[in-house]
Write a protein that holds these residues in place. Structure first.
Motif, PDB file in Angstrom:
ATOM      1  N   GLU A  34       0.835  -1.206   0.000  1.00 56.22           N
ATOM      2  CA  GLU A  34       0.000   0.000   0.000  1.00 56.22           C
ATOM      3  C   GLU A  34       0.867   1.252   0.000  1.00 56.22           C
ATOM      4  O   GLU A  34       1.967   1.259   0.532  1.00 56.22           O
ATOM      5  N   SER A  35       0.348   2.313  -0.618  1.00 57.78           N
ATOM      6  CA  SER A  35       1.048   3.592  -0.634  1.00 57.78           C
ATOM      7  C   SER A  35       0.014   4.703  -0.803  1.00 57.78           C
ATOM      8  O   SER A  35      -1.142   4.453  -1.143  1.00 57.78           O
ATOM      9  N   THR A  36       0.441   5.933  -0.543  1.00 62.60           N
ATOM     10  CA  THR A  36      -0.451   7.078  -0.719  1.00 62.60           C
ATOM     11  C   THR A  36      -0.483   7.460  -2.188  1.00 62.60           C
ATOM     12  O   THR A  36       0.544   7.783  -2.780  1.00 62.60           O
ATOM     13  N   LEU A  37      -1.675   7.412  -2.771  1.00 61.49           N
ATOM     14  CA  LEU A  37      -1.840   7.673  -4.194  1.00 61.49           C
ATOM     15  C   LEU A  37      -2.907   8.739  -4.390  1.00 61.49           C
ATOM     16  O   LEU A  37      -3.846   8.842  -3.592  1.00 61.49           O
ATOM     17  N   ASN A  39      -6.262  10.235  -5.737  1.00 64.92           N
ATOM     18  CA  ASN A  39      -7.535   9.665  -6.169  1.00 64.92           C
ATOM     19  C   ASN A  39      -7.931  10.336  -7.470  1.00 64.92           C
ATOM     20  O   ASN A  39      -8.319  11.505  -7.496  1.00 64.92           O
ATOM     21  N   SER A 286      -8.325  15.009 -10.206  1.00 65.07           N
ATOM     22  CA  SER A 286      -7.679  14.635  -8.950  1.00 65.07           C
ATOM     23  C   SER A 286      -8.535  15.111  -7.787  1.00 65.07           C
ATOM     24  O   SER A 286      -8.694  16.317  -7.579  1.00 65.07           O
ATOM     25  N   THR A 289      -6.456  12.290  -1.944  1.00 68.17           N
ATOM     26  CA  THR A 289      -5.500  11.178  -1.975  1.00 68.17           C
ATOM     27  C   THR A 289      -6.051   9.977  -1.225  1.00 68.17           C
ATOM     28  O   THR A 289      -6.914  10.119  -0.348  1.00 68.17           O
ATOM     29  N   GLY A 293      -3.682   3.030  -1.133  1.00 69.44           N
ATOM     30  CA  GLY A 293      -3.839   2.693  -2.531  1.00 69.44           C
ATOM     31  C   GLY A 293      -2.856   1.641  -3.005  1.00 69.44           C
ATOM     32  O   GLY A 293      -1.801   1.408  -2.380  1.00 69.44           O
ATOM     33  N   ALA A 295      -0.880   0.231  -6.614  1.00 69.01           N
ATOM     34  CA  ALA A 295      -0.527   0.491  -8.003  1.00 69.01           C
ATOM     35  C   ALA A 295       0.481  -0.550  -8.463  1.00 69.01           C
ATOM     36  O   ALA A 295       1.315  -1.009  -7.674  1.00 69.01           O
ATOM     37  N   LEU A 330      -1.062   6.450 -13.749  1.00 66.51           N
ATOM     38  CA  LEU A 330      -0.189   7.431 -13.111  1.00 66.51           C
ATOM     39  C   LEU A 330       1.224   7.187 -13.628  1.00 66.51           C
ATOM     40  O   LEU A 330       1.920   6.285 -13.151  1.00 66.51           O
ATOM     41  N   GLN A 333       2.324   3.519 -14.206  1.00 67.41           N
ATOM     42  CA  GLN A 333       1.653   2.591 -13.307  1.00 67.41           C
ATOM     43  C   GLN A 333       0.143   2.699 -13.439  1.00 67.41           C
ATOM     44  O   GLN A 333      -0.401   3.769 -13.706  1.00 67.41           O
ATOM     45  N   ILE A 335      -3.351   2.331 -11.363  1.00 65.68           N
ATOM     46  CA  ILE A 335      -3.975   2.224 -10.051  1.00 65.68           C
ATOM     47  C   ILE A 335      -4.956   1.053 -10.094  1.00 65.68           C
ATOM     48  O   ILE A 335      -5.758   0.937 -11.019  1.00 65.68           O
TER      49      ILE A 335
END
Length: 389
Positions: A34-37, A39, A286, A289, A293, A295, A330, A333, A335
């Motif tokens: 998981e990571s901050t992506l 939205n 956008s 966030t 998330g 990816a 993104l 990548q 999502i």
């Protein structure tokens, strides 16, 4: 000798004749984390000018001349067409003459009143005669005002024979040519003017998806303060991106009954004229966030008409196809909205050489980096070279 013959016979019928098990295909993998992506909501949209003016005929007559060059920039008030003014000019002159006649009549009526005023005081004439003279003077003044208004209207009509641009912008092609009869009652279209120094992009968001985004914001799944205006970026039909971001400036407060969607609009600077009215684009909006998330690299995803799929390595070391629900792109990548969980090992190379259930020999690849050659054995080095993209 008999024993040797039996041994040879048994050797000929041994499992060596059976097909050898397929060799494990060396592949590179990444471990899902998981990571901050951001939205990102991706929607199709259409480009529209911020202002559009339809230039129509306001008088009836014959077009004498087109005064602008089609497809060029025109300023507000610039002459575009000239309609034959002779008939309206004659009508204006006739009305002007009627005004002069009415003014003379009014002047005479006022003179009669002035003469009658001292006479009525001396009882030389009756009050009734004086009142009639006053009424006649007022009627003459009213006629002057009425004909003056007619003259103003005739002047407007005469002025409309020179058709001017109502706004500044790019003028389209002429819809009529010299010699064409244009009509005031029908409002004959002469041309259109569009302002495209900045443009609108309108798109429709499903009402159910809009409510889902709102619920995720309220639940804290999406971090979105809402104070800033959502940024929007565009992608053209050929896959290239528009460099300048836009901002949302309108969200409808009603749902279209036929489509079940809500209209959303963004405004974009367009000083270079790259965005053309009527053009279809894809908008990436956008909205906050997502802290948890997921990816995966683009090369790991196979996109089909039903969505997308990836290969993962199961506990037995076999490749298994996993359908996934894709979000926006993104960079390099995808999502992934659903279909993967933390810890899954996703295959990112040699996809063309594997099938569901095939044994694989994974080599972990750090996200965003190539697999280090020193971390692999000789067969793994060869696999890395064979699977390099």
């Amino acid at each position: 000798m008999l024993a040797g013959s039996i041994a040879l016979l048994l050797a000929a019928c041994s499992p060596a004749d059976e097909a050898a098990a397929p060799a494990a295909v060396p592949v590179r993998t990444i471990t899902v984390a998981e990571s901050t992506l951001p939205n990102v909501i991706e929607l199709p949209g259409r480009v529209e000018p911020v202002r559009t003016a339809e230039v129509r005929a306001r008088v009836t007559g014959i077009v004498q001349q087109r005064l602008y060059e089609e497809g060029t920039y025109v300023s507000a008030g610039q002459p575009l067409f000239r309609i034959d003014p002779r008939e309206l000019r004659a009508s204006y002159a006739q009305t002007q003459a009627s005004l002069e006649r009415a003014r003379s009549t009014a002047a005479n009526a006022r003179a009669v009143v002035d003469r009658y005023r001292p006479l009525v005081e001396e009882n030389a004439i009756s009050a009734q005669e004086y009142d009639a003279a006053v009424a006649a003077a007022r009627q003459a003044d009213a006629s002057v005002a009425e004909i003056r208004a007619q003259l103003d209207a005739a002047g407007l009509q005469l002025g409309y024979t020179t058709v001017r641009a109502p706004i500044s912008g790019r003028a389209g092609r002429a819809q009529v040519t010299e010699g064409a009869l244009v009509s005031q009652s029908e409002g004959t279209l002469l041309t259109k003017i569009e302002q495209t120094s900045s443009v609108y992009v309108t798109f429709n968001q499903s009402a159910s998806e809009l409510l889902a985004v709102r619920d995720r914001i309220n639940s804290g799944e999406i971090d979105y303060a809402g104070r800033e205006t959502a940024e929007v970026r565009l992608t053209f039909a050929d896959g290239t991106d528009y460099d300048v971001p836009g901002r949302l400036d309108f969200l409808a407060f009603s749902v279209d009954e036929e489509t079940g969607t809500v209209e959303v609009r963004a405004e974009f600077p367009n000083s270079n004229g790259v965005l053309l009215p009527g053009e279809f684009v894809r908008a990436k909006i956008s909205v906050g966030t997502i802290s948890n998330g997921i990816a995966v690299p683009q090369r790991a995803v196979t996109v089909n008409q039903n969505g997308g799929s990836v290969y993962v390595v199961d506990v037995d070391g076999l490749a298994q196809m996993r359908p996934v629900k894709l979000g926006a792109m993104l960079g390099e990548q995808w999502i992934v909205k659903s279909g993967l969980k933390v810890g899954d090992k996703v295959i990112v190379s040699n996809l063309q050489k594997i099938r569901p259930g095939a044994p694989v020999k994974p080599v972990e690849t750090p996200v965003g980096n190539k697999a280090p050659a020193t971390a692999a054995t000789k067969p793994e080095k060869a696999a890395a070279q064979a699977g390099a993209e």
